[in-house]
Design an enzyme around this catalytic site. Structure first.
Site, mmCIF file in Angstrom:
data_model
loop_
_atom_site.group_PDB
_atom_site.id
_atom_site.type_symbol
_atom_site.label_atom_id
_atom_site.label_comp_id
_atom_site.label_asym_id
_atom_site.label_seq_id
_atom_site.Cartn_x
_atom_site.Cartn_y
_atom_site.Cartn_z
ATOM 1 N N LYS A 206 1.677 -3.636 6.718
ATOM 2 C CA LYS A 206 2.149 -3.426 5.278
ATOM 3 C C LYS A 206 3.793 -3.205 5.255
ATOM 4 O O LYS A 206 4.393 -4.069 4.427
ATOM 5 C CB LYS A 206 1.344 -2.263 4.371
ATOM 6 C CG LYS A 206 0.077 -2.630 4.125
ATOM 7 C CD LYS A 206 -0.291 -3.965 3.444
ATOM 8 C CE LYS A 206 -1.819 -4.215 3.004
ATOM 9 N NZ LYS A 206 -2.000 -5.612 2.469
ATOM 10 N N SER B 124 0.945 -1.240 -0.092
ATOM 11 C CA SER B 124 -0.167 0.011 0.076
ATOM 12 C C SER B 124 0.697 1.297 0.024
ATOM 13 O O SER B 124 2.065 1.211 0.626
ATOM 14 C CB SER B 124 -0.765 0.006 1.279
ATOM 15 O OG SER B 124 -1.413 1.270 1.586
ATOM 16 N N TYR C 21 -2.440 -0.328 10.042
ATOM 17 C CA TYR C 21 -2.831 -0.845 8.707
ATOM 18 C C TYR C 21 -1.624 -0.539 7.869
ATOM 19 O O TYR C 21 -1.108 -1.673 7.420
ATOM 20 C CB TYR C 21 -3.955 -0.323 8.054
ATOM 21 C CG TYR C 21 -3.996 -0.656 6.640
ATOM 22 C CD1 TYR C 21 -4.249 -1.947 6.115
ATOM 23 C CD2 TYR C 21 -3.754 0.448 5.496
ATOM 24 C CE1 TYR C 21 -4.131 -2.273 4.785
ATOM 25 C CE2 TYR C 21 -3.593 0.085 4.282
ATOM 26 C CZ TYR C 21 -3.790 -1.200 3.785
ATOM 27 O OH TYR C 21 -4.024 -1.422 2.677
#
Length: 337
Positions: A153, A124, A149
């Site tokens: 990643k 991402s 989040y």
């Protein structure tokens, strides 16, 4: 030999399944259906006219993964499976670290024990954090993420790099992509989360009358209209990027990173207006408090993907809006129809 798609029933995963099959690939899918359903895979079969195996399996389920590898000849993995909501990750960090990182460790261990060392990972743009200046380039320093989040990643990227450094037989492609929107032009598959977290599902649900108004998280950013600016990319373009990436990964070893984006930034209000104009609908909205973990600007420099993969986003914002609306009108309740 088949390509295993983890999280293949999800939004990006299902569209990638279509494009892989259209490109002549054999696929196997696993998904735990925590934010998806198997109906999307049945519709992939309808679109492509091809059959394939899929399993209900969590990436943390070692026994389930071993069964999948035992029953299929897997030569590579495209790894989508994971929790993906920025705001939710700030409220549930343990769940995100457990699902995304622990799950990836189990998956990689099963892969290596079965002699499968080719992976395309769904990373991402959040790994760029807030200190880098847009447009984001793959060579920029990472490490200051703004939410759990994004941190998962980044950690997974570092784990996969370390795995390659320890065993140079691996071929790993890290795809850092931006904000996928749109739907397949057939109107049969699209974004239908059990718990919406992205902008476009809210926009289309307001337009179709399921919600009274759209909540826009903050208009206090240093952007032209005060709302966050993002690089919205059509999900089919994104899926085609994964086809290019797997073709790149299969014949070689090493680690490569590619941005998948359009290179153009559009504000939240700008996207809402584009949706209204493209589809002749109204999307009432209200400005609410900014969301934890968001940044003002995020858009890509995607030159490396063009030069090395031969990939470029082709579909514009109007097309993204039209395809989203077709999906929403045909499926007002998502796959529950």
């Amino acid at each position: 030999m088949s390509i295993l798609i983890t999280g293949g029933a999800g939004y990006i995963g299902s569209h990638t399944c279509v494009e892989l099959i259209e490109a002549g690939k054999d696929i196997v899918v696993i998904d735990n259906y925590s934010n998806s359903c198997s109906e999307s895979l049945e519709r992939v079969k309808k679109i492509t006219g091809k059959d394939f195996r899929y399993y209900e399996c969590d990436i943390r389920d070692r026994e389930g993964l071993e069964k999948v590898f035992a029953e299929n000849e897997i030569e590579a993995v495209i790894h989508f499976a994971g929790l993906k909501a920025v705001g939710e990750s700030c409220q549930k960090p343990w769940e995100y670290y457990d699902n995304n990182i622990a799950g990836t460790l189990v998956l990689v261990d099963v892969m290596r024990k079965n002699g499968c060392k080719k992976m395309v990972f769904s990373s991402s743009a959040t790994v760029y954090g807030e200190e880098n200046q847009v447009p984001f380039v793959e060579t920029m320093k990472t490490g200051t993420t703004t939410n759990p989040y994004g941190t998962t990643k980044l950690y997974i990227e570092n784990i996969l790099k370390d795995i390659y450094n320890a065993d140079n037989e691996w071929s790993i492609v890290l795809l850092r992509y931006f904000n996928p929107v749109g739907a397949h032009e057939s109107g049969l598959i699209g974004e239908a989360p059990s718990f919406p977290n992205n902008l476009m599902p809210y926009v289309s649900q307001v337009a179709v009358g399921k919600r009274e108004f759209l909540s826009i998280f903050g208009d206090c950013y240093n952007t032209p209209d005060g709302t966050g600016v993002r690089d919205y990319i059509h999900v089919v373009d994104l899926a085609l990027g994964h086809v290019k990436a797997i073709d790149f990964a299969l014949p070689r070893t090493g680690v490569e990173i590619f941005n998948l984006g359009t290179g153009n930034g559009v504000s939240v209000i700008g996207l809402v207006k584009a949706f209204e104009e493209a589809n002749n609908v109204s999307v009432p909205y209200k400005i609410v408090e900014p969301r934890a973990g968001d940044v003002a600007y995020s858009y890509a420099n995607a030159q490396k993907a063009l030069e090395i993969l031969g990939w470029k986003a082709e579909r514009d914002v109007k097309k993204m809006c039209e395809d989203t609306w077709r999906w929403q009108k045909n499926n007002p309740n998502g796959y529950a129809n």
